[in-house]
Design a protein around this motif. Sequence first.
Motif, PDB file in Angstrom:
ATOM      1  N   ALA A   1       0.837  -1.209   0.000  1.00 47.07           N
ATOM      2  CA  ALA A   1       0.000   0.000   0.000  1.00 47.07           C
ATOM      3  C   ALA A   1       0.865   1.250   0.000  1.00 47.07           C
ATOM      4  CB  ALA A   1      -0.922  -0.019   1.216  1.00 47.07           C
ATOM      5  N   GLN A   2       1.946   1.221   0.748  1.00 46.86           N
ATOM      6  CA  GLN A   2       2.841   2.368   0.781  1.00 46.86           C
ATOM      7  C   GLN A   2       3.501   2.584  -0.590  1.00 46.86           C
ATOM      8  OE1 GLN A   2       5.460   1.489   4.040  1.00 46.86           O
ATOM      9  NE2 GLN A   2       4.138   2.525   5.558  1.00 46.86           N
ATOM     10  N   GLU A   3       3.843   1.456  -1.210  1.00 52.23           N
ATOM     11  CA  GLU A   3       4.430   1.573  -2.551  1.00 52.23           C
ATOM     12  C   GLU A   3       3.410   2.149  -3.525  1.00 52.23           C
ATOM     13  OE1 GLU A   3       7.161   1.644  -5.453  1.00 52.23           O
ATOM     14  OE2 GLU A   3       7.487   1.219  -3.314  1.00 52.23           O
ATOM     15  N   GLN A   4       2.174   1.666  -3.398  1.00 53.19           N
ATOM     16  CA  GLN A   4       1.113   2.222  -4.254  1.00 53.19           C
ATOM     17  C   GLN A   4       0.893   3.702  -3.939  1.00 53.19           C
ATOM     18  OE1 GLN A   4      -2.295  -0.244  -3.595  1.00 53.19           O
ATOM     19  NE2 GLN A   4      -1.471  -1.999  -4.774  1.00 53.19           N
ATOM     20  N   LEU A   5       0.977   4.041  -2.665  1.00 53.43           N
ATOM     21  CA  LEU A   5       0.799   5.434  -2.265  1.00 53.43           C
ATOM     22  C   LEU A   5       1.907   6.299  -2.846  1.00 53.43           C
ATOM     23  CD1 LEU A   5      -0.573   7.666  -0.627  1.00 53.43           C
ATOM     24  CD2 LEU A   5       0.798   6.938   1.357  1.00 53.43           C
ATOM     25  N   ARG A   6       3.115   5.804  -2.786  1.00 52.73           N
ATOM     26  CA  ARG A   6       4.222   6.576  -3.331  1.00 52.73           C
ATOM     27  C   ARG A   6       4.079   6.741  -4.849  1.00 52.73           C
ATOM     28  NH1 ARG A   6       7.145   3.718   0.696  1.00 52.73           N
ATOM     29  NH2 ARG A   6       7.636   2.041  -0.799  1.00 52.73           N
ATOM     30  N   ALA A   7       3.629   5.657  -5.495  1.00 51.44           N
ATOM     31  CA  ALA A   7       3.433   5.741  -6.956  1.00 51.44           C
ATOM     32  C   ALA A   7       2.327   6.751  -7.291  1.00 51.44           C
ATOM     33  CB  ALA A   7       3.089   4.364  -7.513  1.00 51.44           C
TER      34      ALA A   7
END
Length: 240
Positions: free
Chosen positions: A215-221
């Motif tokens: 989720a954090q990776e998706q958030l950063r993207a």
Amino acid sequence: MDQKSKVRHIALSACMLFGAVHGAYAQASGENGAVVAATAPIAVAAQTATAAASATSASQTFVLTPDEAKQSATGNVAELQQMIHGSDIAELRTTYNASYGASLLFNAKEMTYYVALFQQKNFWRVIKTQDDARAEQIYRDFARQTAQLADVEIRRTRLEAQKAYTDRLVALSQERANRLQADLNVAHEQQTIVNSMQQQTRADAASLAQQKAQAQEQLRAAQRQVRDLQRQLESGLPAH
């Protein structure tokens, strides 16, 4: 012989006669003293032997006379059993040892004593006599016999009680051991449940951590995309 000679002769004869009599008396006295001295130890020894015989006789085991020994076969037991519930018999003494007992009973009408030996209230030997001293003597012997007869029974009773007490302690110990084992089983089951829950919780936590990272990776993207779009909007240029 003149008068003086006769007097001297008579005096001399008298002295000789007195001496002979005195000597005979002394000899007789000496012999009598010797006899007394010799017989005194014999008398003392006889008295000692008599006393020893009396002491030995007193210490010997009590024995019934032949007539008394035959009495149980002549119906004394049945006779006493018939009279025991009546009013003619009075109980003077009774001794109990375990299930054995001895009783001294008295029939006042007949001035007769009954000495009974019994076990669990059942007479098995009864001696009848009109001699009160003899009755007391037989009673004391029967009482002594009950003590001897009861020794094995008393020992068995004590051993039975000790065994029952030990069995009860074993049962209590086993019951406590069973409770402790049940508690231990519950503890093991609970520990298994806790371990399983801990394992599941750790697995869930690991999965959640992975999902969080994704989720954090998706958030950063998404944030990068927003920034890019923001820059494009601000520059007025379409995005290629």
